[in-house]
Scaffold this motif. Structure first.
Motif: not given
Length: 466
Positions: A329, A331, A459, A462-466
């Motif tokens: 991942y 970002s 996962k 990604k959930e913390n990126e929202k």
């Protein structure tokens, strides 16, 4: 043994990465494949989907019908990862089945093919997959038995074109564990490293070096040895045969790199040899150690006459091996990389490259030690290498084939780790721990079952990126 006369093959430990490649080869040529492994895994599930029959119960009642009786048309392929105390092993031994180790079978499969064997205490999987890809991508008739799942071919077995008029070259990862590589007779050999490891097998570093010297001596006398400078220094006074020797290294040697440039997604460099220079190589699998691996792979490509253009394109299209510097991942807020490193020198090389790629970011390393004996033998080295990270999270030791050793735990590494932050946590606690200490660059390191945390961590990110 004539493998062409086999009616069926049974693999004890079929889920191992090296075992599964040979199982796939037999399955490909039409020999029914059966096997046992301790637990299901994505790899065993893939093998079952390809038509192989696998049991996860170590009981004689689960032996398939073709193996109720022994015969010259049946073969048991065994890995020492399955102990000889196994009920199945004892059954096959008591009933006079032909039992051969994986390496011996690999030697039988490849004995009549021109072969390139890649050995080393680390770097061999990446280097062997690079060699295979460079040749295959250029249209050279190539087969390969690899110790990892290539991202380019989604497999650990690459099959040659049996209809080709060109004689195939087979690329083989030569494993030093249990002296397996002494079953091979390569025409061209690569040795990436000879650092102390598997001391439970060899006893001491000197015996390991002698094992590598014996492997090198198996190389065809009119063939070539491509060996890392540091490895050559360890065997130069040993009897290693008469094949032509080429030394390589990052900055020096008969073969070395020039104009190295570090990026966050790739490393670029020039290949320099005594009689050849290839400029502008771009490797999408980062790492200074991967440049060294690429130098050895390019040397093989040059040996087989690949053009500069084919080599440049082959390196550029090489996607790496699963769990070798695999970027999961990326970002602006967080980068996550997973790696199989399980030896102090591997961890050092990996973390040095990560630091060069992200010089302005804090690195959090999650490490699962592999084997009690390895943790005991290299405790100081692990602590020193892990100290390259800003924060270190240790998981419990993954035992693999071993029983616990009194006093040998992950906690013993903590005192000599000089990182600002350091903890020992359980696998179950890892995500909640990360919640409290959000990383900038997160790396997971280890050869045990830490790979089963990759998806949950991805996962969580990604959930913390929202």
């Amino acid at each position: 043994m004539n493998l062409k006369n086999l009616h069926s093959v049974y693999f004890l430990g079929i889920g191992g990465i090296g075992m599964s490649a040979i199982a796939r080869w037999f399955n490909h040529i039409g020999v029914p494949v059966y096997g046992y492994d301790k637990t299901p895994s994505p790899l065993t599930e893939a093998l079952e989907s390809e038509g192989m029959q696998i049991s996860y119960v170590d009981e004689s009642s689960h032996i398939p019908e073709p193996f109720k009786n022994s015969g010259s048309d049946k073969l048991i392929v065994w890995t020492p990862a399955v102990p000889q105390t196994s009920v199945l092993y004892k059954y096959f031994e008591a009933n006079d089945f032909a039992i051969k180790k994986r390496a011996a079978v690999l030697g039988l499969i490849t004995r009549n093919m021109e072969s390139v064997a890649i050995a080393g205490t680390h770097g061999k999987t990446t280097t062997s997959s690079m060699v295979a890809h460079l040749l295959k991508h250029a249209g050279h008739n190539t087969a390969a038995f690899l110790g990892g799942l290539t991202q380019n071919y989604k497999n650990n077995l690459i099959l040659h074109d049996e209809g080709s008029t060109e004689a195939p070259v087979v690329v083989v990862e030569a494993d030093e564990f249990d002296r397996s590589f002494l079953q091979l007779h390569p025409d061209l050999s690569i040795v990436t490293s000879i650092d102390p490891d598997h001391l439970d097998i060899y006893g001491d570093a000197e015996q390991l070096i002698s094992g590598f010297a014996a492997f090198i001596k198996l190389t065809n006398p009119i063939g070539k040895l491509i060996i890392h400078q540091n490895a050559y220094e360890k065997v130069r006074n040993k009897e290693i045969g008469s094949s032509k020797i080429y030394q390589y290294g990052l900055n020096s040697g008969n073969i070395h790199a020039d104009n190295i440039k570090v990026g966050t997604n790739s490393f670029s460099f020039d290949y320099v040899a005594e009689d050849q220079r290839i400029d502008g190589l771009v490797l999408e699998v980062p790492g200074f150690h991967n440049i060294e691996n690429a130098l050895a792979a390019v040397a093989v490509a040059v040996h087989y006459g690949l053009s500069k253009e084919a080599i440049i394109d082959g390196i550029a299209t090489y996607k790496g091996v699963k769990r070798r510097f695999e970027k999961i991942y990326n970002s602006e807020r967080i980068t996550y990389i997973d790696d199989y490193a399980h030896h102090p020198e591997e961890i050092k090389a990996f973390l040095q490259s990560v630091k060069a790629m992200y010089p302005d970011k804090k690195i959090t390393a999650v490490f699962q030690p592999h084997l009690f004996t390895r943790t005991r033998d290299f405790a100081s080295g692990f602590s020193e290498s892990l100290s390259l990270a800003d924060s270190v999270i240790l998981l419990d030791i993954y035992p693999a084939r071993e029983q616990p050793i009194a006093g040998i735990t992950s906690e013993m590494l903590l005192p000599k780790i000089t990182s600002t932050n350091k903890w020992v946590v359980s696998k179950d606690e890892l995500l909640s721990h990360l919640d409290q200490h959000t990383p900038e660059v997160l790396v997971t390191i280890g050869a045990g079952d830490i790979d089963r945390l990759v998806k949950p961590i991805e996962k969580w990110i990604k959930e913390n990126e929202k």
